[in-house]
Motif scaffolding. Structure first.
Motif, mmCIF file in Angstrom:
data_model
loop_
_atom_site.group_PDB
_atom_site.id
_atom_site.type_symbol
_atom_site.label_atom_id
_atom_site.label_comp_id
_atom_site.label_asym_id
_atom_site.label_seq_id
_atom_site.Cartn_x
_atom_site.Cartn_y
_atom_site.Cartn_z
ATOM 1 N N GLN A 17 0.881 -1.160 0.000
ATOM 2 C CA GLN A 17 0.000 0.000 0.000
ATOM 3 C C GLN A 17 0.912 1.201 0.000
ATOM 4 O O GLN A 17 2.003 1.154 0.578
ATOM 5 C CB GLN A 17 -0.887 0.037 1.234
ATOM 6 N N PHE A 18 0.467 2.271 -0.640
ATOM 7 C CA PHE A 18 1.316 3.448 -0.748
ATOM 8 C C PHE A 18 0.549 4.690 -0.337
ATOM 9 O O PHE A 18 -0.654 4.790 -0.570
ATOM 10 C CB PHE A 18 1.813 3.613 -2.190
ATOM 11 N N ARG A 19 1.279 5.636 0.248
ATOM 12 C CA ARG A 19 0.755 6.975 0.504
ATOM 13 C C ARG A 19 1.295 7.871 -0.594
ATOM 14 O O ARG A 19 2.462 7.762 -0.978
ATOM 15 C CB ARG A 19 1.247 7.500 1.859
ATOM 16 N N VAL A 20 0.471 8.777 -1.100
ATOM 17 C CA VAL A 20 0.935 9.795 -2.028
ATOM 18 C C VAL A 20 1.308 10.988 -1.159
ATOM 19 O O VAL A 20 0.456 11.539 -0.453
ATOM 20 C CB VAL A 20 -0.160 10.179 -3.053
ATOM 21 N N VAL A 21 2.584 11.356 -1.174
ATOM 22 C CA VAL A 21 3.075 12.387 -0.260
ATOM 23 C C VAL A 21 3.862 13.451 -1.006
ATOM 24 O O VAL A 21 4.339 13.230 -2.122
ATOM 25 C CB VAL A 21 3.980 11.786 0.837
ATOM 26 N N VAL A 22 3.988 14.600 -0.366
ATOM 27 C CA VAL A 22 4.896 15.652 -0.811
ATOM 28 C C VAL A 22 6.103 15.571 0.107
ATOM 29 O O VAL A 22 5.955 15.584 1.336
ATOM 30 C CB VAL A 22 4.265 17.053 -0.696
ATOM 31 N N ALA A 23 7.286 15.458 -0.476
ATOM 32 C CA ALA A 23 8.498 15.341 0.324
ATOM 33 C C ALA A 23 9.643 16.048 -0.382
ATOM 34 O O ALA A 23 9.618 16.235 -1.605
ATOM 35 C CB ALA A 23 8.850 13.882 0.552
ATOM 36 N N ASP A 24 10.619 16.439 0.392
ATOM 37 C CA ASP A 24 11.869 16.942 -0.168
ATOM 38 C C ASP A 24 12.534 15.766 -0.876
ATOM 39 O O ASP A 24 12.502 14.633 -0.383
ATOM 40 C CB ASP A 24 12.747 17.464 0.965
ATOM 41 N N SER A 25 13.146 16.009 -2.032
ATOM 42 C CA SER A 25 13.733 14.916 -2.801
ATOM 43 C C SER A 25 14.897 14.260 -2.067
ATOM 44 O O SER A 25 15.270 13.131 -2.380
ATOM 45 C CB SER A 25 14.197 15.415 -4.157
ATOM 46 N N ARG A 26 15.468 14.920 -1.064
ATOM 47 C CA ARG A 26 16.586 14.354 -0.307
ATOM 48 C C ARG A 26 16.125 13.414 0.798
ATOM 49 O O ARG A 26 16.926 12.656 1.323
ATOM 50 C CB ARG A 26 17.423 15.482 0.300
ATOM 51 N N PHE A 27 14.845 13.416 1.151
ATOM 52 C CA PHE A 27 14.331 12.560 2.208
ATOM 53 C C PHE A 27 14.224 11.121 1.705
ATOM 54 O O PHE A 27 14.004 10.887 0.516
ATOM 55 C CB PHE A 27 12.948 13.022 2.677
ATOM 56 N N PRO A 28 14.331 10.133 2.595
ATOM 57 C CA PRO A 28 14.177 8.733 2.175
ATOM 58 C C PRO A 28 12.771 8.450 1.644
ATOM 59 O O PRO A 28 11.817 9.139 1.999
ATOM 60 C CB PRO A 28 14.414 7.932 3.455
ATOM 61 N N ARG A 29 12.658 7.424 0.813
ATOM 62 C CA ARG A 29 11.372 7.100 0.179
ATOM 63 C C ARG A 29 10.262 6.902 1.198
ATOM 64 O O ARG A 29 9.166 7.433 1.043
ATOM 65 C CB ARG A 29 11.523 5.826 -0.665
ATOM 66 N N ASP A 30 10.516 6.123 2.231
ATOM 67 C CA ASP A 30 9.488 5.824 3.222
ATOM 68 C C ASP A 30 9.640 6.677 4.478
ATOM 69 O O ASP A 30 8.979 6.432 5.472
ATOM 70 C CB ASP A 30 9.544 4.344 3.616
ATOM 71 N N GLY A 31 10.507 7.660 4.420
ATOM 72 C CA GLY A 31 10.805 8.448 5.615
ATOM 73 C C GLY A 31 9.964 9.703 5.733
ATOM 74 O O GLY A 31 8.765 9.712 5.452
ATOM 75 N N ARG A 32 10.629 10.767 6.118
ATOM 76 C CA ARG A 32 9.981 12.030 6.415
ATOM 77 C C ARG A 32 9.290 12.607 5.183
ATOM 78 O O ARG A 32 9.806 12.514 4.069
ATOM 79 C CB ARG A 32 11.057 13.002 6.895
ATOM 80 N N PHE A 33 8.126 13.187 5.382
ATOM 81 C CA PHE A 33 7.409 13.863 4.310
ATOM 82 C C PHE A 33 6.738 15.102 4.867
ATOM 83 O O PHE A 33 6.612 15.263 6.079
ATOM 84 C CB PHE A 33 6.399 12.934 3.615
ATOM 85 N N ILE A 34 6.303 15.977 3.972
ATOM 86 C CA ILE A 34 5.711 17.243 4.386
ATOM 87 C C ILE A 34 4.214 17.099 4.601
ATOM 88 O O ILE A 34 3.670 17.546 5.607
ATOM 89 C CB ILE A 34 6.020 18.338 3.341
ATOM 90 N N GLU A 35 3.532 16.453 3.629
ATOM 91 C CA GLU A 35 2.079 16.310 3.727
ATOM 92 C C GLU A 35 1.628 15.084 2.960
ATOM 93 O O GLU A 35 2.171 14.768 1.899
ATOM 94 C CB GLU A 35 1.395 17.559 3.152
ATOM 95 N N LYS A 36 0.622 14.394 3.479
ATOM 96 C CA LYS A 36 0.019 13.258 2.787
ATOM 97 C C LYS A 36 -1.103 13.783 1.907
ATOM 98 O O LYS A 36 -1.985 14.501 2.370
ATOM 99 C CB LYS A 36 -0.529 12.247 3.796
ATOM 100 N N LEU A 37 -1.047 13.413 0.611
ATOM 101 C CA LEU A 37 -2.041 13.902 -0.349
ATOM 102 C C LEU A 37 -3.059 12.842 -0.755
ATOM 103 O O LEU A 37 -4.071 13.181 -1.367
ATOM 104 C CB LEU A 37 -1.336 14.416 -1.607
ATOM 105 N N GLY A 38 -2.799 11.605 -0.460
ATOM 106 C CA GLY A 38 -3.726 10.550 -0.853
ATOM 107 C C GLY A 38 -3.136 9.191 -0.609
ATOM 108 O O GLY A 38 -2.149 9.037 0.118
#
Length: 140
Positions: A17-38
């Motif tokens: 299952q995946f979350r659609v997120v906004v993240a800085d490109s330097r953050f890990p894939r499954d790590g820190r993100f700014i906001e969940k979009l879907g």
């Protein structure tokens, strides 16, 4: 800060299952993100409404801020009518592959010893030496 709209895996082993997120490109894939979009559940049928869920208002907001969607998220946005995805063309992928026997033969052909270019013309121009008669070689 390069923003990406991308997928972050959240499912268990063998149950993605995946979350659609906004993240800085330097953050890990499954790590820190700014906001969940879907969310995205690839196990559901393709025609299911719950397969892809997006908060389109927030997606528009982040796109206006300069966030770049990844290829898979761009497919979702194209299906939602938010962005247009360019069709890809890879003509090399459509060409038939070489069979195993043909590949081995092609690899062996260049491995054969080649006559050097400097000696090849000299050998062609020189006349062949006459062969000695069979009787003389045995008598000698």
């Amino acid at each position: 800060m390069a923003l990406k709209i991308r997928l972050a895996r959240a499912g268990a082993k063998k149950r993605p299952q995946f979350r659609v997120v906004v993240a800085d490109s330097r953050f890990p894939r499954d790590g820190r993100f700014i906001e969940k979009l879907g969310s995205y559940n690839p196990l559901l049928p393709k025609d299911s409404k719950e397969r892809v869920h997006l908060d389109l208002e927030r997606v528009k907001h982040w796109l206006s801020k300069g966030a770049q969607p990844t290829d898979r998220v761009l497919r979702f946005l194209d299906a939602a009518g938010l962005m247009k995805r360019k069709p890809r063309n890879n003509p090399e992928k459509a060409k038939p592959k070489m069979k195993k026997d043909e590949a081995a033969a092609a690899a062996a052909a260049p491995a054969a010893p080649a006559v050097p270019a400097a000696t090849a013309p000299a050998a062609a121009e020189a006349p062949a030496a006459p062969a000695a008669p069979a009787g003389e070689a045995a008598a000698g």
